[in-house]
Design an enzyme around this catalytic site. Structure first.
Site, PDB file in Angstrom:
ATOM      1  N   CYS A 113       0.832  -1.207   0.000  1.00  0.00           N
ATOM      2  CA  CYS A 113       0.000   0.000   0.000  1.00  0.00           C
ATOM      3  C   CYS A 113       0.868   1.259   0.000  1.00  0.00           C
ATOM      4  O   CYS A 113       1.411   1.640   1.042  1.00  0.00           O
ATOM      5  CB  CYS A 113      -0.935  -0.014   1.207  1.00  0.00           C
ATOM      6  SG  CYS A 113      -1.942   1.467   1.326  1.00  0.00           S
ATOM      7  N   CYS A 119      -0.440   4.098   2.234  1.00  0.00           N
ATOM      8  CA  CYS A 119      -0.196   3.864   3.669  1.00  0.00           C
ATOM      9  C   CYS A 119       1.279   4.092   4.020  1.00  0.00           C
ATOM     10  O   CYS A 119       1.592   4.708   5.028  1.00  0.00           O
ATOM     11  CB  CYS A 119      -0.545   2.427   4.074  1.00  0.00           C
ATOM     12  SG  CYS A 119      -2.035   1.763   3.374  1.00  0.00           S
ATOM     13  N   ASP A 120       2.178   3.560   3.218  1.00  0.00           N
ATOM     14  CA  ASP A 120       3.585   3.460   3.625  1.00  0.00           C
ATOM     15  C   ASP A 120       4.556   4.283   2.786  1.00  0.00           C
ATOM     16  O   ASP A 120       5.733   4.377   3.142  1.00  0.00           O
ATOM     17  CB  ASP A 120       4.023   1.978   3.565  1.00  0.00           C
ATOM     18  CG  ASP A 120       3.200   1.115   4.507  1.00  0.00           C
ATOM     19  OD1 ASP A 120       2.793   1.624   5.571  1.00  0.00           O
ATOM     20  OD2 ASP A 120       2.948  -0.055   4.192  1.00  0.00           O
TER      21      ASP A 120
END
Ligand code: NDP
Length: 311
Positions: free
Chosen positions: A134, A137-138
């Protein structure tokens, strides 16, 4: 057997949010967390984009907060998994992993989706230490660094473009001699000067003990092996919605996601609602999952009001 008013399947942001709303509405929901309590967030590092956590929060801590909030209003949380359903009768019958059957007047399916993985041993070991599925997300953790993205579809194109804004360089590995992504996404990828596309190239190994340090790749036609120095590997080879137990009854789209009626969480079966990633191929964010969890609880409450009034 006395039917439960509302069963919620899945203990991620969608399921817990549905539980919070349903418990506050006095529906006494029972939530079955399933095989992966907390959902995909429990395998994420820090969550920095969920509103309300101004200093960020780890995925597992956030899921504990969600669970505690649901329990505060009387939701019952169980760790069992629903393995089978019979939606052909009413009340609906659900089978737990200990073979016990339960009945429910309404059901919210919030069992999520699972990222597909390459299946390399190092992938598991270095998950959260450079390996991710992701970018939103990261990606931030790889600011100004070099990363590798795997996949040739729209997700891989989107992840590469997102990462190209943050990272110094993005290597995109496509296993065929062409991408599967839509033309417009491909054009965007090819135009980006800091994305290098490697066709007919696959990951052979991920190098690094504590953190990803490099990716060993193989060019399929020539069998030539190259070591790409990179701090991150983003696997973007698709997601698999966790619909298996529901498939005999529930209508899914061409990608396997549960179809809901526009602007609702209603499925093709009355009293069965779907929320979160299991019905969302597009956004797949904790906050959007929570939003549809809220919708599902409100839809279920309305359904139960009508059904109980007619009994
Ligand atoms: P897709 O199934 O479309 O693509 C998966 C890609 O991963 C393919 O290129 C596939 O290669 C590759 N792949 C699969 N397994 C491996 C493997 N083991 N090793 C290397 N590569 C592998 O999934 P997406 O998640 O990209 O997209 C799913 C759907 O969602 C699509 O319909 C897409 O259009 C849609 N979508 C739309 C978006 C948008 O419109 N903004 C954004 C994201 C997704 P191969 O081609 O060789 O099979």
């Amino acid at each position: 057997m006395i039917p439960i008013e509302l069963v919620i399947i899945g203990g991620g942001p969608a399921g817990y949010t549905a539980a919070i709303y349903a418990a506050r509405a006095g529906l006494h929901p029972i939530l079955y967390q399933g095989p992966n309590p907390g959902g995909q967030l429990t395998i994420t590092g820090d969550v920095e984009n969920y509103p309300g956590y101004r200093n960020g929060v780890t995925g597992p801590a956030m899921m504990q907060d969600f669970q505690a909030q649901a329990e505060r209003f009387g939701a019952i949380i169980k760790s069992s998994t629903i393995t089978k359903v019979d939606f052909s009768t009413y009340p609906r019958q659900l089978t737990l992993d200990n073979d016990l059957d339960i009945l429910a007047k309404a059901v919210i399916i919030a069992a999520g989706a699972s990222a597909k993985w390459l299946g390399l041993p190092a992938e598991k070991r270095l998950y959260g230490k450079g390996v991710s599925a992701c970018a939103i997300c990261d990606g931030f953790f790889f600011k100004d660094k070099t990363v590798v993205v795997v996949g040739g579809g729209d997700t891989a194109a989107e992840e590469s473009l997102y990462l190209a804004k943050l990272c110094q360089k993005v290597h995109l590995l496509v296993r065929k001699d062409q991408m599967r992504a839509s033309k417009i996404m491909q054009e965007r990828v090819f135009k980006k000067p800091n994305i290098q596309v490697w066709f007919q190239t696959e990951v052979k190994d991920i190098i690094g003990q504590e953190q990803v340090e490099a990716i060993e790749v193989i060019h399929s036609p020539s069998k030539a092996i190259t070591l790409i120095q990179a701090s991150g590997l983003f696997v973007a080879i698709g997601h698999q919605p966790n619909t298996l137990p529901f498939l005999p009854y529930i209508t899914v789209d061409s990608h396997g996601y549960i179809q809901t009626k526009p602007n609702t969480t209603e499925t093709n079966i009355p009293g069965i609602f779907a929320a979160g990633d299991i019905q969302d191929p597009q956004y797949r964010q904790a906050v959007t999952a929570a939003g549809t969890g809220c919708m599902a609880a409100l839809d279920a409450e309305r359904f139960l009001q009508k059904t109980n009034a007619n009994c």
